[in-house]
Scaffold this motif. Structure first.
Motif, mmCIF file in Angstrom:
data_model
loop_
_atom_site.group_PDB
_atom_site.id
_atom_site.type_symbol
_atom_site.label_atom_id
_atom_site.label_comp_id
_atom_site.label_asym_id
_atom_site.label_seq_id
_atom_site.Cartn_x
_atom_site.Cartn_y
_atom_site.Cartn_z
ATOM 1 N N SER A 71 17.119 -21.897 33.396
ATOM 2 C CA SER A 71 17.754 -21.535 32.121
ATOM 3 C C SER A 71 18.218 -22.776 31.358
ATOM 4 O O SER A 71 18.137 -22.821 30.126
ATOM 5 N N LEU A 72 18.683 -23.802 32.075
ATOM 6 C CA LEU A 72 19.083 -25.035 31.398
ATOM 7 C C LEU A 72 17.865 -25.747 30.825
ATOM 8 O O LEU A 72 17.918 -26.251 29.701
ATOM 9 N N ALA A 73 16.768 -25.753 31.562
ATOM 10 C CA ALA A 73 15.528 -26.367 31.061
ATOM 11 C C ALA A 73 15.075 -25.683 29.773
ATOM 12 O O ALA A 73 14.677 -26.350 28.812
ATOM 13 N N GLU A 74 15.169 -24.359 29.744
ATOM 14 C CA GLU A 74 14.813 -23.613 28.532
ATOM 15 C C GLU A 74 15.729 -23.999 27.377
ATOM 16 O O GLU A 74 15.272 -24.179 26.248
ATOM 17 N N LYS A 75 17.023 -24.129 27.645
ATOM 18 C CA LYS A 75 17.978 -24.495 26.597
ATOM 19 C C LYS A 75 17.686 -25.884 26.044
ATOM 20 O O LYS A 75 17.779 -26.105 24.837
ATOM 21 N N ILE A 76 17.306 -26.816 26.940
ATOM 22 C CA ILE A 76 16.996 -28.177 26.510
ATOM 23 C C ILE A 76 15.609 -28.249 25.871
ATOM 24 O O ILE A 76 15.341 -29.123 25.052
ATOM 25 N N THR A 95 18.577 -38.663 29.319
ATOM 26 C CA THR A 95 18.573 -37.388 30.047
ATOM 27 C C THR A 95 19.994 -36.920 30.304
ATOM 28 O O THR A 95 20.322 -35.748 30.123
ATOM 29 N N LEU A 96 20.859 -37.857 30.727
ATOM 30 C CA LEU A 96 22.260 -37.505 30.957
ATOM 31 C C LEU A 96 22.913 -36.988 29.680
ATOM 32 O O LEU A 96 23.689 -36.035 29.724
ATOM 33 N N GLU A 97 22.579 -37.615 28.547
ATOM 34 C CA GLU A 97 23.129 -37.151 27.264
ATOM 35 C C GLU A 97 22.683 -35.727 26.969
ATOM 36 O O GLU A 97 23.481 -34.895 26.543
ATOM 37 N N PRO A 147 31.528 -33.860 29.385
ATOM 38 C CA PRO A 147 31.321 -35.301 29.230
ATOM 39 C C PRO A 147 30.395 -35.809 30.342
ATOM 40 O O PRO A 147 30.346 -35.227 31.428
ATOM 41 N N ILE A 148 29.677 -36.874 30.073
ATOM 42 C CA ILE A 148 28.719 -37.411 31.048
ATOM 43 C C ILE A 148 29.383 -37.699 32.388
ATOM 44 O O ILE A 148 28.800 -37.435 33.438
ATOM 45 N N TRP A 149 30.612 -38.203 32.372
ATOM 46 C CA TRP A 149 31.247 -38.563 33.646
ATOM 47 C C TRP A 149 31.364 -37.378 34.589
ATOM 48 O O TRP A 149 31.360 -37.535 35.806
#
Length: 96
Positions: free
Chosen positions: A17-22, A40-42, A51-53
């Motif tokens: 689902s995250l891959a679809e969102k991205i 990619t992290l962004e 936040p990235i951290w």
């Protein structure tokens, strides 16, 4: 080691689902999670609204006294020690 898979679950997503969102294939995201680049992290942090951290340390791992992070990040075989958000920012800016 990063916490990306943990954060994905915490936010109620699956890798699919995250891959679809991205807007990328699930297989691509799975590979990216293992050794993510800064862009990619962004993308992942933006999609998860964290936040990235937080992809590396949970809020509970942040020192309550100093508000800093502490840990190690391995990039292309080199181990970097991180003692603050500033250290993490500098490491991310290396664009390795």
């Amino acid at each position: 080691m990063n916490r990306i898979k943990d954060v994905i679950k915490e936010k109620g997503y699956t890798i699919t689902s995250l891959a679809e969102k991205i807007g990328i294939a699930r297989e691509s995201l799975s590979r990216m999670i293992v050794s993510p680049s800064y862009p990619t992290l962004e993308k992942i942090s933006s999609a998860l609204e964290v936040p990235i951290w937080q992809l590396f340390a949970s809020p509970g791992e942040v020192c309550p006294v100093s508000g800093e992070v502490s840990g190690y990040v391995k990039v292309k075989g080199t181990l970097y020690e991180v003692h603050s958000f500033e250290d993490l920012r500098k490491l991310l800016e290396l664009n390795i």
